[in-house]
Scaffold this active site. Structure first.
Site, PDB file in Angstrom:
ATOM      1  N   GLY A  32      40.643   7.730  58.898  1.00  0.00           N
ATOM      2  CA  GLY A  32      39.816   8.131  57.754  1.00  0.00           C
ATOM      3  C   GLY A  32      39.220   9.528  57.835  1.00  0.00           C
ATOM      4  O   GLY A  32      38.559   9.962  56.892  1.00  0.00           O
ATOM      5  N   ALA A  33      39.448  10.231  58.957  1.00  0.00           N
ATOM      6  CA  ALA A  33      39.008  11.632  59.010  1.00  0.00           C
ATOM      7  C   ALA A  33      40.070  12.552  58.420  1.00  0.00           C
ATOM      8  O   ALA A  33      39.873  13.756  58.317  1.00  0.00           O
ATOM      9  CB  ALA A  33      38.698  12.038  60.452  1.00  0.00           C
ATOM     10  N   GLY A  51      42.381   9.603  53.613  1.00  0.00           N
ATOM     11  CA  GLY A  51      41.310   8.693  54.014  1.00  0.00           C
ATOM     12  C   GLY A  51      39.923   9.242  53.732  1.00  0.00           C
ATOM     13  O   GLY A  51      39.030   8.504  53.301  1.00  0.00           O
ATOM     14  N   TYR A 108      60.041   8.628  60.841  1.00  0.00           N
ATOM     15  CA  TYR A 108      58.813   8.494  60.057  1.00  0.00           C
ATOM     16  C   TYR A 108      58.986   7.431  58.972  1.00  0.00           C
ATOM     17  O   TYR A 108      58.168   6.517  58.833  1.00  0.00           O
ATOM     18  CB  TYR A 108      58.444   9.840  59.436  1.00  0.00           C
ATOM     19  CG  TYR A 108      57.327   9.743  58.429  1.00  0.00           C
ATOM     20  CD1 TYR A 108      56.023   9.521  58.842  1.00  0.00           C
ATOM     21  CD2 TYR A 108      57.571   9.851  57.062  1.00  0.00           C
ATOM     22  CE1 TYR A 108      54.988   9.410  57.928  1.00  0.00           C
ATOM     23  CE2 TYR A 108      56.550   9.748  56.142  1.00  0.00           C
ATOM     24  CZ  TYR A 108      55.267   9.527  56.580  1.00  0.00           C
ATOM     25  OH  TYR A 108      54.252   9.404  55.666  1.00  0.00           O
ATOM     26  N   ARG A 152      60.382  16.405  42.917  1.00  0.00           N
ATOM     27  CA  ARG A 152      59.400  15.535  43.562  1.00  0.00           C
ATOM     28  C   ARG A 152      58.345  15.135  42.530  1.00  0.00           C
ATOM     29  O   ARG A 152      58.322  15.644  41.413  1.00  0.00           O
ATOM     30  CB  ARG A 152      58.699  16.258  44.721  1.00  0.00           C
ATOM     31  CG  ARG A 152      59.587  16.573  45.901  1.00  0.00           C
ATOM     32  CD  ARG A 152      60.039  15.303  46.621  1.00  0.00           C
ATOM     33  NE  ARG A 152      60.719  15.617  47.872  1.00  0.00           N
ATOM     34  CZ  ARG A 152      62.002  15.966  47.960  1.00  0.00           C
ATOM     35  NH1 ARG A 152      62.758  16.028  46.874  1.00  0.00           N
ATOM     36  NH2 ARG A 152      62.537  16.222  49.142  1.00  0.00           N
TER      37      ARG A 152
HETATM   38  C1  UD2 Z   1      57.801  14.031  52.945  1.00  0.00           C
HETATM   39  C2  UD2 Z   1      57.830  12.558  52.972  1.00  0.00           C
HETATM   40  C3  UD2 Z   1      56.657  11.976  52.246  1.00  0.00           C
HETATM   41  C4  UD2 Z   1      55.347  12.567  52.696  1.00  0.00           C
HETATM   42  C5  UD2 Z   1      55.445  14.072  52.608  1.00  0.00           C
HETATM   43  C6  UD2 Z   1      54.187  14.725  53.150  1.00  0.00           C
HETATM   44  C7  UD2 Z   1      60.218  11.882  52.879  1.00  0.00           C
HETATM   45  C8  UD2 Z   1      61.399  11.809  51.968  1.00  0.00           C
HETATM   46  N1  UD2 Z   1      59.063  12.175  52.299  1.00  0.00           N
HETATM   47  O1  UD2 Z   1      58.064  14.360  51.609  1.00  0.00           O
HETATM   48  O2  UD2 Z   1      56.617  10.603  52.441  1.00  0.00           O
HETATM   49  O3  UD2 Z   1      55.087  12.178  54.012  1.00  0.00           O
HETATM   50  O4  UD2 Z   1      56.552  14.521  53.381  1.00  0.00           O
HETATM   51  O5  UD2 Z   1      53.826  15.700  52.262  1.00  0.00           O
HETATM   52  O6  UD2 Z   1      60.328  11.638  54.053  1.00  0.00           O
HETATM   53  N2  UD2 Z   1      60.253  22.608  50.833  1.00  0.00           N
HETATM   54  C9  UD2 Z   1      60.626  23.915  50.604  1.00  0.00           C
HETATM   55  N3  UD2 Z   1      59.980  24.899  51.285  1.00  0.00           N
HETATM   56  C10 UD2 Z   1      58.997  24.638  52.200  1.00  0.00           C
HETATM   57  C11 UD2 Z   1      58.632  23.292  52.443  1.00  0.00           C
HETATM   58  C12 UD2 Z   1      59.297  22.294  51.741  1.00  0.00           C
HETATM   59  O7  UD2 Z   1      61.507  24.201  49.793  1.00  0.00           O
HETATM   60  O8  UD2 Z   1      58.445  25.576  52.734  1.00  0.00           O
HETATM   61  C13 UD2 Z   1      60.918  21.550  50.057  1.00  0.00           C
HETATM   62  C14 UD2 Z   1      61.536  20.476  50.926  1.00  0.00           C
HETATM   63  O9  UD2 Z   1      62.828  20.835  51.303  1.00  0.00           O
HETATM   64  C15 UD2 Z   1      61.505  19.285  49.992  1.00  0.00           C
HETATM   65  C16 UD2 Z   1      60.267  19.538  49.117  1.00  0.00           C
HETATM   66  O10 UD2 Z   1      59.949  20.892  49.284  1.00  0.00           O
HETATM   67  O11 UD2 Z   1      62.640  19.301  49.179  1.00  0.00           O
HETATM   68  C17 UD2 Z   1      59.063  18.705  49.473  1.00  0.00           C
HETATM   69  O12 UD2 Z   1      58.798  18.835  50.852  1.00  0.00           O
HETATM   70  P1  UD2 Z   1      57.509  18.174  51.556  1.00  0.00           P
HETATM   71  O13 UD2 Z   1      57.641  18.411  53.017  1.00  0.00           O
HETATM   72  O14 UD2 Z   1      56.280  18.623  50.881  1.00  0.00           O
HETATM   73  O15 UD2 Z   1      57.592  16.648  51.233  1.00  0.00           O
HETATM   74  P2  UD2 Z   1      58.816  15.619  51.176  1.00  0.00           P
HETATM   75  O16 UD2 Z   1      59.169  15.387  49.760  1.00  0.00           O
HETATM   76  O17 UD2 Z   1      59.874  15.984  52.151  1.00  0.00           O
END
Ligand code: UD2
Length: 377
Positions: free
Chosen positions: A16-17, A21, A189, A257
């Protein structure tokens, strides 16, 4: 005002920190509940001095401890009515090299908590699950048929053909993903989140502890830990922009997303506690609105007034899915969940928070760590 005759509840929030949470704690305290937090204050999230975060409400009773430690969990559970289980390691990429630690904290931690709950039952348990359990979201082909086991092949990805295809090679369009889509677990994960969800629902049913799992989509907002290289894309983009650098888009930036503001997510957590019929089920928690990562980068640049166009890397981050957005019908119908925070307003709020932090750019760190392990191509 919550003018009903509702009893004040004593609530334990594991983890919760942290980001979600701590917002749930605020919402509970605002309506008169009492909140205790069990948190290990992991350095990756809370910094090397592992101090109580400044944002954590002064009304929260913080018990520092590890969810895998039965004695700490027992202490934290004393006189508690309801439990939120949020304590987890949360980096998708990182889970693919810190296998033992992710399995230990997420899976074993949940088992330890559940054993304690068997001994000291509570009125309700709410567990944080994740959209990552779906893998790719749901797709529809040109003939209207749904595809719920879509996966991109390594060949497709290596060739930069980013959008998944049907088995016969035909095009697919992403559609909102309902809770009925079968899980497709693509990272340690995701596997551990699925385990946490199933363990809680299973043990909850066996021991008559009404249990609710919330599958959070991409939650964003103030208190996202910038020191954490595995924080969500929005905080990463904002930090880069604030440092005068363009956001870097994996693939072509057209992946979709569903971003939900943390206050909306916290509100869903309260509903999960209050709505009786929610017990025994898993719900999508999202905004119900699809957005491409490129659009996110552009809108964030606009809001921060940084004239920095995103840079397309054409790289694929191992384990990434292409599209996943939520079908919110179940959460709307059963929980009465209705997201309130619009995206622009939410992003502005995140930006204000980030500007107040020393916006550390952790992107290169994350990329280097993954590349070192052959996880980014
Ligand atoms: C992951 C987890 C989600 C949650 C989240 C935390 C999966 C599929 N999902 O979501 O459950 O834990 O992480 O926020 O395991 N991207 C870029 N440039 C960057 C960083 C990310 O293009 O600098 C893209 C990345 O390739 C992805 C999208 O942005 O297509 C979202 O990335 P994310 O890490 O924010 O979250 P996501 O959807 O992988």
């Amino acid at each position: 005002m919550h003018g009903d005759a509702r009893m004040q509840r004593r609530v334990l929030i594991t983890g919760g920190a942290g980001f979600i949470g701590s917002h749930v704690a605020d919402a509970l305290i605002a309506r008169g509940d009492r909140v205790r937090v069990l948190d290990a204050l992991l350095p990756q999230v809370h910094g090397s001095d592992r101090r109580r975060p400044a944002y954590l409400s002064a009304d929260v009773e913080l018990v520092e401890g590890d969810v895998r430690d039965p004695a700490a969990v027992k202490r934290a559970l004393a006189s508690i009515d309801v439990v939120y289980h949020f304590a987890s390691r949360v980096g998708v990429g990182q889970s693919m090299y810190e296998l033992a630690d992710y399995t230990s904290v997420n899976n074993l931690g949940t088992a330890v908590l559940l054993e304690a709950l068997i001994a000291t039952p509570v009125q309700r348990l709410v567990v944080a699950s994740s959209m990552s359990v779906y893998g790719e979201g749901l797709y529809r082909d040109s003939r209207g048929r749904l595809h719920d086991r879509v996966q991109r092949t390594p060949d497709q990805i290596a060739g930069g053909r980013w959008d998944p295809r049907a088995e016969d090679g035909s095009e697919l369009a992403p559609v909102p993903t309902p809770e009925t889509k079968p899980p497709l677990l693509a990272s340690l994960y995701a596997l551990s989140k699925h385990d946490q969800e199933r363990m809680c629902l299973m043990v909850g049913a066996a021991y008559k502890i009404p249990t609710v799992a919330l599958r959070f989509f991409n939650v964003y907002g103030p208190r996202q830990a910038l020191s954490n290289p595995y924080t969500g894309v929005l905080a990463i983009f904002a930090a880069r922009l604030l440092n005068g650098r363009p956001p870097l888009l994996f693939e072509d930036g057209r992946q979709q997303r569903d971003f939900v503001h943390v206050r909306d997510a916290a509100n869903a957590c309260l509903l999960a506690l209050d709505v009786e019929e929610a017990a025994g089920r898993a719900f999508n928690i999202a905004s119900g609105r699809a957005m491409t990562i490129r659009e996110v980068a552009e809108r964030m640049a606009g809001i921060l007034e940084r004239n920095l166009a995103p840079h397309v890397t054409g790289q694929h981050r191992v384990g990434d899915i292409r599209h996943c957005t939520a079908d919110l019908s179940l959460a709307r119908r059963v929980l009465g969940f209705a997201p309130q925070v619009g995206f622009d307003r939410g992003m502005r709020e995140l930006a204000v928070w980030l500007e107040a932090q020393s916006a550390v750019d952790r992107f290169e760190h994350m990329r280097a760590e993954l590349a070192d392990r052959g996880l980014a191509v």
